[in-house]
Design an enzyme around this catalytic site. Structure first.
Site, mmCIF file in Angstrom:
data_model
loop_
_atom_site.group_PDB
_atom_site.id
_atom_site.type_symbol
_atom_site.label_atom_id
_atom_site.label_comp_id
_atom_site.label_asym_id
_atom_site.label_seq_id
_atom_site.Cartn_x
_atom_site.Cartn_y
_atom_site.Cartn_z
ATOM 1 N N GLN A 17 19.793 14.791 -21.180
ATOM 2 C CA GLN A 17 19.094 14.674 -20.174
ATOM 3 C C GLN A 17 17.764 14.760 -19.157
ATOM 4 O O GLN A 17 17.533 13.419 -18.928
ATOM 5 C CB GLN A 17 20.493 15.200 -19.552
ATOM 6 C CG GLN A 17 20.449 14.497 -17.884
ATOM 7 C CD GLN A 17 21.895 14.442 -17.089
ATOM 8 O OE1 GLN A 17 21.404 14.556 -15.760
ATOM 9 N NE2 GLN A 17 22.459 15.969 -17.260
ATOM 10 N N GLU A 139 21.369 21.822 -17.733
ATOM 11 C CA GLU A 139 21.698 21.882 -16.519
ATOM 12 C C GLU A 139 22.190 23.407 -15.766
ATOM 13 O O GLU A 139 21.416 23.590 -14.359
ATOM 14 C CB GLU A 139 22.819 20.841 -16.466
ATOM 15 C CG GLU A 139 23.382 20.950 -15.211
ATOM 16 C CD GLU A 139 22.492 19.932 -13.860
ATOM 17 O OE1 GLU A 139 21.578 19.565 -14.478
ATOM 18 O OE2 GLU A 139 22.344 20.350 -13.001
ATOM 19 N N ASP A 168 19.049 18.721 -13.934
ATOM 20 C CA ASP A 168 18.502 17.260 -15.093
ATOM 21 C C ASP A 168 18.025 16.369 -14.702
ATOM 22 O O ASP A 168 16.413 16.397 -14.783
ATOM 23 C CB ASP A 168 20.255 17.285 -15.727
ATOM 24 C CG ASP A 168 19.422 18.529 -17.210
ATOM 25 O OD1 ASP A 168 18.785 18.870 -17.498
ATOM 26 O OD2 ASP A 168 21.230 18.726 -17.782
ATOM 27 N N GLY A 247 22.717 22.714 9.563
ATOM 28 C CA GLY A 247 21.513 21.833 9.575
ATOM 29 C C GLY A 247 22.103 21.555 10.783
ATOM 30 O O GLY A 247 22.864 22.655 11.972
ATOM 31 N N GLY A 248 20.677 21.014 11.642
ATOM 32 C CA GLY A 248 20.700 21.245 12.317
ATOM 33 C C GLY A 248 22.016 20.085 13.814
ATOM 34 O O GLY A 248 22.607 20.435 14.348
HETATM 35 N N1 COA Z 1 11.759 15.263 -36.331
HETATM 36 C C1 COA Z 1 11.974 17.157 -37.161
HETATM 37 N N2 COA Z 1 12.189 17.459 -36.166
HETATM 38 C C2 COA Z 1 12.363 17.778 -34.959
HETATM 39 C C3 COA Z 1 12.113 16.243 -34.318
HETATM 40 C C4 COA Z 1 11.626 14.955 -34.812
HETATM 41 N N3 COA Z 1 11.488 13.783 -34.767
HETATM 42 N N4 COA Z 1 12.607 16.415 -32.756
HETATM 43 C C5 COA Z 1 12.462 17.007 -32.369
HETATM 44 N N5 COA Z 1 12.857 17.989 -33.918
HETATM 45 C C6 COA Z 1 12.340 20.197 -34.655
HETATM 46 C C7 COA Z 1 12.114 20.659 -32.651
HETATM 47 O O1 COA Z 1 10.665 20.645 -33.897
HETATM 48 C C8 COA Z 1 12.232 21.945 -32.898
HETATM 49 O O2 COA Z 1 12.014 22.882 -34.112
HETATM 50 P P1 COA Z 1 12.316 24.135 -34.508
HETATM 51 O O3 COA Z 1 13.106 24.632 -33.795
HETATM 52 O O4 COA Z 1 12.494 24.794 -35.538
HETATM 53 O O5 COA Z 1 10.673 24.262 -33.936
HETATM 54 C C9 COA Z 1 14.072 21.212 -32.504
HETATM 55 O O6 COA Z 1 14.516 20.073 -33.085
HETATM 56 C C10 COA Z 1 14.160 21.074 -31.134
HETATM 57 O O7 COA Z 1 14.285 22.607 -30.421
HETATM 58 P P2 COA Z 1 14.592 22.384 -29.657
HETATM 59 O O8 COA Z 1 14.128 21.353 -28.450
HETATM 60 O O9 COA Z 1 15.067 23.821 -29.600
HETATM 61 O O10 COA Z 1 16.265 22.102 -29.659
HETATM 62 P P3 COA Z 1 17.990 22.496 -29.230
HETATM 63 O O11 COA Z 1 19.180 21.437 -28.853
HETATM 64 O O12 COA Z 1 17.919 23.756 -29.471
HETATM 65 O O13 COA Z 1 18.201 23.190 -27.667
HETATM 66 C C11 COA Z 1 17.357 22.891 -25.121
HETATM 67 C C12 COA Z 1 18.210 22.688 -26.855
HETATM 68 C C13 COA Z 1 17.743 21.410 -24.252
HETATM 69 C C14 COA Z 1 18.053 23.484 -24.655
HETATM 70 C C15 COA Z 1 16.317 22.639 -25.253
HETATM 71 O O14 COA Z 1 15.626 21.579 -25.786
HETATM 72 C C16 COA Z 1 15.127 23.073 -23.687
HETATM 73 O O15 COA Z 1 15.290 23.942 -23.808
HETATM 74 N N6 COA Z 1 14.340 22.369 -23.781
HETATM 75 C C17 COA Z 1 13.731 22.820 -22.462
HETATM 76 C C18 COA Z 1 14.340 22.215 -20.761
HETATM 77 C C19 COA Z 1 15.559 21.139 -20.633
HETATM 78 O O16 COA Z 1 14.834 20.066 -20.422
HETATM 79 N N7 COA Z 1 17.109 21.457 -20.505
HETATM 80 C C20 COA Z 1 17.740 20.269 -19.793
HETATM 81 C C21 COA Z 1 18.608 19.815 -21.470
HETATM 82 S S1 COA Z 1 18.606 18.152 -20.700
#
Ligand code: COA
Length: 426
Positions: A17, A139, A168, A247-248
């Site tokens: 998101q 979130e 988000d 607030g105020g």
């Molecule tokens: N091709 C191949 N691999 C891909 C890819 C693509 N096009 N796009 C993503 N990936 C891989 C990445 O390289 C990563 O792999 P790795 O861990 O082996 O290096 C993986 O997919 C993505 O990982 P990640 O971001 O850890 O996804 P997740 O589903 O485990 O975690 C979140 C999701 C949201 C918790 C995490 O992305 C996060 O903390 N993001 C930052 C904060 C954020 O935006 N949070 C709010 C989300 S609404």
């Protein structure tokens, strides 16, 4: 008519998101947003909270309007070559992977900057540099870590998360502002830069008034606008204030006619000081206009409970819309509690394009929230979200100018889709 961000191309490496809300806003402002997704599955939200089997969810479609989708497996050599070419053809890269994921792909800031020194590389992370910087965040984690949950809810209840997606979507908005500021600076400096919007920081920014109150509490040991005053106790941290405005201008949520059966038959009522006399007349308490206990705001603060109970006796005789009409005619600020159903049907929001009906090839018609930011010379039209990989060929040939032979080689390597097993191991 041109659009504000026409000519800006965005490599949208976002998911879920926070990142998608940012790139969707940029797209609505006119940027060409190219969403890079993993072949086969794409953004995880395509398949989450599905209401129609096999069809992109509303979660995905409502966060990815006006974008093009290209599938690239970044973990293949061919995929990385396409990504690097995209970096050279884009102005902005937006990502919100878990900390370290982009570096593991080989796309560190140094590498991106070397490939394209004008590139603005924008990231959402859960936390900024510090002890939590490596944590994954969603979130509600951000709402809790950013101070919102501890200050939301009732005094005698649990910390509470809010339905507004301040972690988000709130962070996505912050990031979008950082990006357009960096684009503007680039017009003078010629250089790109990194933009970081940590979710904790964005939520804290939105809770700024609570840090204000923390410091007031530490100095005076009380907060006269909070429901704990005058009878309750204050601790050493800002307490949850229920529905008090804090607030105020004191305010509260009050029952309206029908509250016994309708969970949304309520109104937010603000006892704004300049219209106090009109409020007194309206609720049938003209004596309060001159009474020393009620005439002036400081005298009213210890009596807010009594005041709102009296106003509620009046609001309970009217529907929330009747209260709205009567109060607004007198410039008294009030807000009816509108349900999602009522908002979806609200004609004025349809007319301004904030609620839009969108047609989707596999889903059919659905409602979405359009661009809430209105520019008079840059009109936003809401276009449906892309199907997974719908624009892969178009991006490879028209944007990146790969020759037909190169495109065939890229595809055969499995870089843009499921590859034969031997090649996928690349
Ligand atoms: N091709 C191949 N691999 C891909 C890819 C693509 N096009 N796009 C993503 N990936 C891989 C990445 O390289 C990563 O792999 P790795 O861990 O082996 O290096 C993986 O997919 C993505 O990982 P990640 O971001 O850890 O996804 P997740 O589903 O485990 O975690 C979140 C999701 C949201 C918790 C995490 O992305 C996060 O903390 N993001 C930052 C904060 C954020 O935006 N949070 C709010 C989300 S609404």
């Amino acid at each position: 008519m041109s659009k504000a961000l026409e000519g800006v191309r965005v490599l949208d490496f976002t998911h879920v998101q926070s990142g998608p809300t940012c790139t969707q806003l940029l797209a609505w402002m006119g940027a060409d947003v190219i969403k890079v997704e993993r072949p086969g599955e794409g953004d995880a939200t395509r398949g989450q909270l599905r209401d129609i089997p096999g069809v992109d969810s509303l979660y995905f479609t409502m966060l990815n309007h006006n974008k093009r989708s290209v599938t690239i497996n970044s973990k293949t050599k061919g995929g990385m070559a396409v990504l690097e070419r995209l970096i050279q053809h884009c102005d902005v890269l937006v990502e919100n992977f878990a900390p370290g994921a982009l570096d593991r792909m080989g796309l560190s800031w140094e590498r991106v900057h070397a490939l394209n020194p004008r590139m603005i590389m924008a990231s959402v992370k859960g936390f900024g540099p510090g002890k939590y910087e490596d944590c994954k965040v969603y979130e509600n984690v951000a709402q809790c870590a950013g101070g919102s949950a501890s200050t939301t809810g009732f005094e005698d209840g649990l910390p509470t998360v809010t339905g507004a997606q301040i972690g988000d979507s709130g962070t996505g908005l912050h990031l979008a502002l950082g990006i357009v500021a960096a684009l503007y600076q680039r017009t003078h400096s010629g250089r790109g830069q990194k933009v970081l919007a940590p979710m904790q920081d964005a939520v804290l920014n939105l809770c700024r008034v609570k840090l204000r109150d923390q410091q007031r509490l530490e100095r005076t040991h009380t907060l006269h606008e909070y429901p704990q005053y005058p009878d309750g106790k204050f601790g050493d941290a800002v307490p949850r204030a229920g529905n008090a405005s804090g607030g105020g201008q004191p305010g509260s949520i009050l029952k309206c006619k029908g509250w016994e059966t309708d969970p949304n038959a309520y109104i937010y009522f603000i006892t704004q000081a300049p219209v106090w006399e009109k409020i007194c007349d309206l609720i049938g308490e003209p004596g309060w206009k001159t009474h020393p206990d009620f005439a002036k705001p400081p005298a009213r603060l210890p009596r807010l409970k009594q005041i709102f109970e009296r106003i509620e006796q009046w609001t309970m005789t009217k529907t929330k819309f009747e209260v709205m009409n009567e109060c607004n005619a007198l410039d008294i600020p009030v807000g009816p509690i509108l349900s999602m159903k009522e908002l979806a049907e609200e004609q004025s929001l349809r007319e301004t394009g904030t609620i839009v009906e969108v047609d989707h090839p596999t889903r059919g018609k659905y409602l979405s929230v359009g661009n809430p930011i209105k520019l008079s010379d840059s009109i936003s039209e809401v276009e449906r979200s892309p199907l997974l990989g719908e624009h892969t060929d178009e991006i490879l040939t028209k944007v990146l100018k790969f020759s037909p032979r190169e495109v065939a080689a890229i595809k055969a390597s499995g870089a843009t889709g499921q590859a034969p097993k031997a090649q996928a191991a690349e």
